[in-house]
Design an enzyme around this catalytic site. Structure first.
Site, PDB file in Angstrom:
ATOM      1  N   CYS A   1      -4.401   1.776 -18.742  1.00  0.00           N
ATOM      2  CA  CYS A   1      -3.269   1.288 -19.547  1.00  0.00           C
ATOM      3  C   CYS A   1      -3.611   1.085 -21.022  1.00  0.00           C
ATOM      4  O   CYS A   1      -3.089   1.778 -21.883  1.00  0.00           O
ATOM      5  CB  CYS A   1      -2.744  -0.015 -18.954  1.00  0.00           C
ATOM      6  SG  CYS A   1      -2.051   0.240 -17.324  1.00  0.00           S
TER       7      CYS A   1
HETATM    8  N1  LIG Z   1      -3.053   1.313 -12.765  1.00  0.00           N
HETATM    9  C1  LIG Z   1      -2.390   0.324 -13.303  1.00  0.00           C
HETATM   10  O1  LIG Z   1      -2.883  -0.791 -13.325  1.00  0.00           O
HETATM   11  C2  LIG Z   1      -1.007   0.525 -13.903  1.00  0.00           C
HETATM   12  C3  LIG Z   1      -0.280  -0.615 -14.260  1.00  0.00           C
HETATM   13  C4  LIG Z   1       0.994  -0.452 -14.773  1.00  0.00           C
HETATM   14  C5  LIG Z   1       1.510   0.822 -14.977  1.00  0.00           C
HETATM   15  N2  LIG Z   1       0.777   1.915 -14.657  1.00  0.00           N
HETATM   16  C6  LIG Z   1       1.407   3.235 -14.861  1.00  0.00           C
HETATM   17  O2  LIG Z   1       1.823   3.753 -13.593  1.00  0.00           O
HETATM   18  C7  LIG Z   1       1.675   5.170 -13.562  1.00  0.00           C
HETATM   19  C8  LIG Z   1       0.776   5.566 -12.402  1.00  0.00           C
HETATM   20  O3  LIG Z   1      -0.501   4.995 -12.627  1.00  0.00           O
HETATM   21  P1  LIG Z   1      -1.589   4.878 -11.488  1.00  0.00           P
HETATM   22  O4  LIG Z   1      -2.659   4.016 -12.044  1.00  0.00           O
HETATM   23  O5  LIG Z   1      -0.963   4.516 -10.191  1.00  0.00           O
HETATM   24  O6  LIG Z   1      -2.084   6.404 -11.412  1.00  0.00           O
HETATM   25  P2  LIG Z   1      -2.988   7.075 -10.278  1.00  0.00           P
HETATM   26  O7  LIG Z   1      -3.659   8.227 -10.924  1.00  0.00           O
HETATM   27  O8  LIG Z   1      -3.790   6.044  -9.573  1.00  0.00           O
HETATM   28  O9  LIG Z   1      -1.920   7.615  -9.220  1.00  0.00           O
HETATM   29  C9  LIG Z   1      -0.987   8.602  -9.515  1.00  0.00           C
HETATM   30  C10 LIG Z   1      -0.780   9.466  -8.274  1.00  0.00           C
HETATM   31  O10 LIG Z   1       0.209  10.453  -8.572  1.00  0.00           O
HETATM   32  C11 LIG Z   1      -0.147  11.660  -7.918  1.00  0.00           C
HETATM   33  N3  LIG Z   1       0.556  12.761  -8.558  1.00  0.00           N
HETATM   34  C12 LIG Z   1       0.313  13.339  -9.764  1.00  0.00           C
HETATM   35  N4  LIG Z   1       1.223  14.297  -9.994  1.00  0.00           N
HETATM   36  C13 LIG Z   1       2.057  14.330  -8.930  1.00  0.00           C
HETATM   37  C14 LIG Z   1       3.183  15.110  -8.589  1.00  0.00           C
HETATM   38  N5  LIG Z   1       3.679  16.035  -9.415  1.00  0.00           N
HETATM   39  N6  LIG Z   1       3.779  14.888  -7.386  1.00  0.00           N
HETATM   40  C15 LIG Z   1       3.312  13.939  -6.554  1.00  0.00           C
HETATM   41  N7  LIG Z   1       2.255  13.168  -6.833  1.00  0.00           N
HETATM   42  C16 LIG Z   1       1.632  13.359  -8.006  1.00  0.00           C
HETATM   43  C17 LIG Z   1      -1.652  11.700  -8.051  1.00  0.00           C
HETATM   44  O11 LIG Z   1      -2.236  12.543  -7.086  1.00  0.00           O
HETATM   45  C18 LIG Z   1      -2.026  10.226  -7.835  1.00  0.00           C
HETATM   46  O12 LIG Z   1      -2.275   9.938  -6.476  1.00  0.00           O
HETATM   47  C19 LIG Z   1       1.127   5.562 -14.932  1.00  0.00           C
HETATM   48  O13 LIG Z   1       2.197   5.882 -15.772  1.00  0.00           O
HETATM   49  C20 LIG Z   1       0.470   4.283 -15.419  1.00  0.00           C
HETATM   50  O14 LIG Z   1       0.451   4.211 -16.822  1.00  0.00           O
HETATM   51  C21 LIG Z   1      -0.466   1.788 -14.099  1.00  0.00           C
END
Ligand SMILES: NC(=O)c1ccc[n+]([C@@H]2O[C@H](COP(=O)([O-])OP(=O)(O)OC[C@H]3O[C@@H](n4cnc5c(N)ncnc54)[C@H](O)[C@@H]3O)[C@@H](O)[C@H]2O)c1
Length: 430
Positions: free
Chosen positions: A272
């Site tokens: 983030c």
């Molecule tokens: N990790 C955090 O603490 C956090 C907190 C708040 C917001 N976010 C936001 O949430 C979003 C996701 O973050 P995250 O940390 O969960 O990411 P992550 O990488 O852990 O998970 C994302 C998942 O999406 C899958 N993916 C990618 N492209 C895809 C597609 N076209 N179809 C289906 N699945 C697909 C990936 O394989 C992965 O499993 C981001 O925008 C991030 O900025 C994350």
């Protein structure tokens, strides 16, 4: 609402899937990563906040129910097929939104998801974007892509943005008791999104538009980034002045109003803070405004690993040693305490810089068994610090006894302030 679809089963999507299933909902859980789907099928969690036991029960129930199953009770059906989402009344998008090499928004995963979703989108479904992004994305990018289905956003299907606020590893504030901001492209969209989140969240905070919801998430992260940079800059100054930054922060924190505590450290990590602010900086340029705070905070925080390595150099120098050939143990390499997430971890830069200087490195991290791309594996704490010329506390996991490092290593460089209160001659702090 009986069936919820979730696209992207990472740090955000998987806990959401479990939360809805725990409330008795059927969750169609879509991911494009086959290895993740295999782990889910085997009931194995890859997210520390999600216990495998609870997950495997829900996945078993999902397999029994199948896509068309209507068995009562919560379940999760892991799948790679977007077609399975036709059974869902609401679909949450939780795919990554990283930066390109030029530090510009990379909406590739989000665009790809919307293109695939548009082929299966049904009349009456609710789509909510949870991925962090710049204001305008939901209305200007997501809506037109989904409308390729022939359905109209706000008329034939509902569309909203609701930022995820999960803080991995945290137990006092969870999805349930952290207020959830929601902004829809119409009032009806917002009302439906609200109805959805009320299943898993105690408090919903409606805002007037997806843009307000998108920007609220960025403001939260920019606030943290700027304040961390401020205290990091002061840490570099107090180092020269011979003042203890930890003591200063502690003293300032006694003010009951008008001050919020932020601690210095080796730099910002995670998905983030090093990434999200630049989504706004990029968008702001379109409006002829340079967001100076964002750029400056990024610059200061990126300097921190260099400052920490220079402190390591000085700590070794003070005992008559050079970095070249010195045995250095890093304690904690993930980007924050209590989790194994290595994304953007400042430890990676510190390792790179120390290697360039010729140090002999090892690390101990109970949450990160190996750093295969660097050819390193975590070693036991005792083994890491025994005979070490220097131990560097990069990330202070609560389960690690740092006194063992003070006893074992010639010098300990504490970048997290965990050795405060310990009277030892061989400790140097940030
Ligand atoms: N990790 C955090 O603490 C956090 C907190 C708040 C917001 N976010 C936001 O949430 C979003 C996701 O973050 P995250 O940390 O969960 O990411 P992550 O990488 O852990 O998970 C994302 C998942 O999406 C899958 N993916 C990618 N492209 C895809 C597609 N076209 N179809 C289906 N699945 C697909 C990936 O394989 C992965 O499993 C981001 O925008 C991030 O900025 C994350």
């Amino acid at each position: 609402m009986r069936t919820v679809g979730i696209i992207g089963l990472g740090y955000v999507g998987l806990p959401l899937a479990v939360a809805f299933a725990a409330e008795g909902k059927r969750v169609i859980a879509v991911d494009s990563d086959v290895s993740k789907l295999e782990m889910l099928d085997a009931g194995r969690s890859y997210i520390e906040d999600v216990p495998s036991e609870a997950l495997s029960k829900l996945v078993r129930a999902g397999e029994e129910a199948g896509t068309a199953g209507d068995a009562a009770g919560g379940s999760i059906l892991p799948t790679g097929r977007y077609e399975d989402l036709s059974a869902a009344e609401a679909i949450l998008i939780c795919v990554p939104t990283p930066l390109t090499e030029n530090r510009e928004p990379d909406l590739g995963a989000l665009v790809g998801t919307c293109e695939r979703l548009s082929k299966v989108l049904r009349q009456g479904q609710l789509v909510v974007v949870e991925s962090t992004t710049y204001p305008g994305t939901t209305r200007e990018r997501v809506a037109p892509l989904l409308e390729a289905s022939g359905l109209v956003a706000g008329v034939d299907f509902n569309l909203a943005f609701s930022p995820e606020r999960v803080d991995p590893g945290r137990t006092d504030y969870t999805l349930r008791n952290t207020p959830k901001v929601v902004g829809g492209i119409t009032e009806a969209c917002a009302a439906r999104a609200r109805e959805l989140y009320e299943i898993v969240c105690e408090q919903i905070v409606p805002v007037s538009s997806p843009e307000a919801a998108e920007l609220s998430k960025l403001l939260e992260n920019i606030f943290r980034s700027v304040n961390i940079a401020l205290v990091n800059e002061l840490a570099m100054l107090t180092d020269r002045m011979g003042i203890d930054i930890w003591e200063v922060v502690e003293a300032a924190s006694t003010k009951p109003y008008g001050f919020m505590r932020f601690e210095p450290g080796p730099g910002m990590g995670g998905h983030c803070l090093p990434v999200d602010p630049f989504y706004l900086a990029w968008r702001a340029r379109e409006f002829d405004l340079a967001t100076e705070f964002i750029e400056l905070a990024g610059k200061v925080n990126q300097q921190m690993p260099y400052h920490c390595v220079s402190k390591a150099q000085r700590a070794l120098n003070d005992i008559g040693l050079a970095v070249r050939g010195a045995k250095i143990a890093l304690l904690g390499v993930s980007y924050k305490a209590g989790v194994g997430d290595m994304r953007e971890s400042p430890a990676l830069k510190i390792i790179e810089l120390l290697r360039e200087l010729g140090a002999e490195l090892c690390y101990h991290d109970p949450h990160v068994p190996s750093l295969s791309e660097l050819g390193m594996e975590s070693v036991e704490l005792q083994d890491a610090v025994r005979d070490a010329d220097l131990a560097i506390v990069v990330t202070a996991h609560p389960s690690v006894d740092h006194e063992v490092a003070i006893e074992g290593a010639k010098v300990v460089l504490d970048l997290r302030g965990v050795t405060r209160g310990i009277d030892a001659h061989n400790v140097v702090r940030l």
